[in-house]
Scaffold this motif. Structure first.
Motif, mmCIF file in Angstrom:
data_model
loop_
_atom_site.group_PDB
_atom_site.id
_atom_site.type_symbol
_atom_site.label_atom_id
_atom_site.label_comp_id
_atom_site.label_asym_id
_atom_site.label_seq_id
_atom_site.Cartn_x
_atom_site.Cartn_y
_atom_site.Cartn_z
ATOM 1 N N GLY A 179 0.915 -1.420 -0.241
ATOM 2 C CA GLY A 179 0.048 0.103 -0.362
ATOM 3 C C GLY A 179 0.461 1.001 -0.145
ATOM 4 N N LYS A 180 0.361 2.175 -0.205
ATOM 5 C CA LYS A 180 0.695 3.549 -0.436
ATOM 6 C C LYS A 180 0.081 4.485 0.834
ATOM 7 C CE LYS A 180 1.015 7.890 -2.224
ATOM 8 N NZ LYS A 180 0.173 8.618 -3.298
ATOM 9 N N TYR A 181 1.279 5.543 1.324
ATOM 10 C CA TYR A 181 0.714 5.591 2.861
ATOM 11 C C TYR A 181 0.457 7.611 2.395
ATOM 12 C CZ TYR A 181 2.959 2.804 6.827
ATOM 13 O OH TYR A 181 3.194 2.147 7.278
ATOM 14 N N VAL A 182 -0.507 7.252 2.409
ATOM 15 C CA VAL A 182 -1.142 9.199 3.066
ATOM 16 C C VAL A 182 -1.432 9.344 4.325
ATOM 17 C CG1 VAL A 182 -1.988 8.744 0.515
ATOM 18 C CG2 VAL A 182 -3.634 8.094 2.186
ATOM 19 N N ASP A 183 -1.940 11.272 4.536
ATOM 20 C CA ASP A 183 -2.405 12.038 5.451
ATOM 21 C C ASP A 183 -3.793 10.874 4.936
ATOM 22 O OD1 ASP A 183 -3.894 13.438 3.763
ATOM 23 O OD2 ASP A 183 -2.451 14.773 3.203
ATOM 24 N N LEU A 184 -4.584 10.904 6.448
ATOM 25 C CA LEU A 184 -5.167 10.999 6.960
ATOM 26 C C LEU A 184 -6.754 11.930 5.888
ATOM 27 C CD1 LEU A 184 -7.686 9.474 8.284
ATOM 28 C CD2 LEU A 184 -7.666 10.581 10.497
ATOM 29 N N GLU A 185 -6.775 12.831 5.761
ATOM 30 C CA GLU A 185 -7.714 13.483 4.753
ATOM 31 C C GLU A 185 -7.467 12.572 3.369
ATOM 32 O OE1 GLU A 185 -8.280 17.956 2.673
ATOM 33 O OE2 GLU A 185 -7.303 17.783 5.336
ATOM 34 N N THR A 186 -6.955 12.132 2.962
ATOM 35 C CA THR A 186 -6.449 12.364 1.629
ATOM 36 C C THR A 186 -7.250 10.169 1.313
ATOM 37 O OG1 THR A 186 -4.141 13.403 0.918
ATOM 38 C CG2 THR A 186 -4.460 11.017 -0.336
ATOM 39 N N LEU A 187 -6.735 10.003 2.312
ATOM 40 C CA LEU A 187 -7.169 8.446 2.674
ATOM 41 C C LEU A 187 -9.109 8.220 3.065
ATOM 42 C CD1 LEU A 187 -6.060 5.548 5.164
ATOM 43 C CD2 LEU A 187 -8.504 6.088 4.814
ATOM 44 N N LEU A 188 -8.939 9.903 3.563
ATOM 45 C CA LEU A 188 -11.208 9.280 3.127
ATOM 46 C C LEU A 188 -11.268 10.455 2.295
ATOM 47 C CD1 LEU A 188 -10.999 10.833 7.172
ATOM 48 C CD2 LEU A 188 -11.803 8.449 6.919
ATOM 49 N N THR A 189 -10.918 11.199 1.427
ATOM 50 C CA THR A 189 -11.332 11.669 0.313
ATOM 51 C C THR A 189 -11.408 10.786 -0.949
ATOM 52 O OG1 THR A 189 -10.668 13.202 1.171
ATOM 53 C CG2 THR A 189 -11.242 13.309 -1.381
ATOM 54 N N GLU A 190 -10.385 10.140 -0.660
ATOM 55 C CA GLU A 190 -10.401 8.992 -1.893
ATOM 56 C C GLU A 190 -10.352 7.749 -1.923
ATOM 57 O OE1 GLU A 190 -5.975 9.278 -3.692
ATOM 58 O OE2 GLU A 190 -5.987 11.212 -3.739
#
Length: 314
Positions: A179-190
């Protein structure tokens, strides 16, 4: 003979391991404050399910040396206060990872395929209505995993066979090919599916609240097999009622068992299970044996393999 209290089921799952080690094993259905005090106030070790262990209880258990969690989360025990009382708190990391990850996969697939709704219509003899419901393929979807401990890692690995895009949010980075690490906002949005697998600590209380739910797609689903405290229940109920997200699968709640007057029972876009994500024969054996070993290690004067605190020992 040193007394220990363990759940009845754990005694069977461990083939009476602690008895064979020479302890006086006292079994209860569920180690609660009342059952512990009624059974043996002079107990030295207790294997705990998820019942709260209040700080006031230590003074009533003068011989207590170890609280061994049957499982991973220990939010029902104030581990630092236990340390101040000279009591070890342990858990069993990884013991239920496969079972909980499989439950998350199950929930995601049930949501994707609309299986529960279809089955309910068929049960109601509405085959025609059932056939009109269209699910989605998981292939090509984006799944966000919040928390990348043992369960999150097992889930990501399992998802790699489904052709999904996996996004990861964790407070610390662990090397991974899944997987790819992202910030929480990006994870929830995408994400099309968000799986909550992070530990319940003060920093993660209501990590998913009204603002976070509003970031999610109207077509997205939330899966929580971690702890109820991580998701703001009132905000989630509102989001489900107003169809701000498509639905949810929940195995954990603020109050367990979930009260019958909970609004969750009135919603048709939520799949509910009673904290059974780890309920498999294999995980049960792993958790019971791990917790039993921790009790024996502490009471034998050894450093436990899986401590979650550091007691002030006299």
């Amino acid at each position: 003979m040193t007394k220990v209290i363990i759940p009845e089921i754990a005694d069977a799952q461990t083939d009476h391991y602690l008895t064979k080690k020479g302890y006086e094993v006292l079994t209860v259905k569920n180690p609660t404050e009342a059952s512990i005090l009624a059974t043996a106030p002079d107990v030295a070790g207790i294997m705990m399910f998820v019942a709260p262990f209040p700080n006031s209880l230590y003074a009533k258990l003068p011989n207590l040396k170890v609280l061994a969690r049957y499982g991973v989360g220990y939010d029902s025990i104030d581990a630092e206060y236990a340390a101040s009382q000279g009591v070890w708190v342990t858990n069993t990391p990884g013991a239920n990872a496969v079972s909980v990850a499989e439950s998350a996969i199950t929930d995601i697939l049930l949501l994707a395929k609309q299986s529960v709704t279809i089955a309910a219509k068929m049960q109601a003899n509405d085959t025609t209505g059932a056939k009109t419901i269209m699910g989605h393929e998981l292939n090509g979807a984006t799944v966000g995993i919040i928390g990348y401990g043992n369960i999150g890692q097992a889930l990501a690995k399992m998802l790699s066979g489904f052709g999904v895009n996996v996004l990861l949010y964790n407070r610390t980075h662990r090397e991974t090919e899944y997987g790819k690490y992202v910030d929480l906002e990006t994870l929830l949005t995408e994400s099309d599916y968000v799986s909550v697998n992070i530990a319940a600590v003060p920093a993660t209380e209501h990590l998913i609240g009204e603002a976070e739910l509003k970031l999610m797609k109207p077509s997205a689903y939330l899966v929580n097999l971690a702890r109820g405290s991580i998701v703001d229940e009132a905000a989630l109920i509102s989001a489900l009622k107003n169809h701000e997200i498509a639905g949810a699968a929940l195995d954990v709640f603020d109050v367990e068992p979930l009260p019958r007057d909970s609004e969750f029972f009135q919603l048709d876009n939520v799949f509910l299970t009673p904290h059974t994500g780890a309920n498999t024969v294999e995980a049960g054996r792993n958790m019971a044996m791990g917790a039993a070993r921790m009790i024996d290690e502490v009471l034998s004067g050894k450093m436990p393999e899986w401590p979650v605190n550091s007691p002030k020992l006299s």
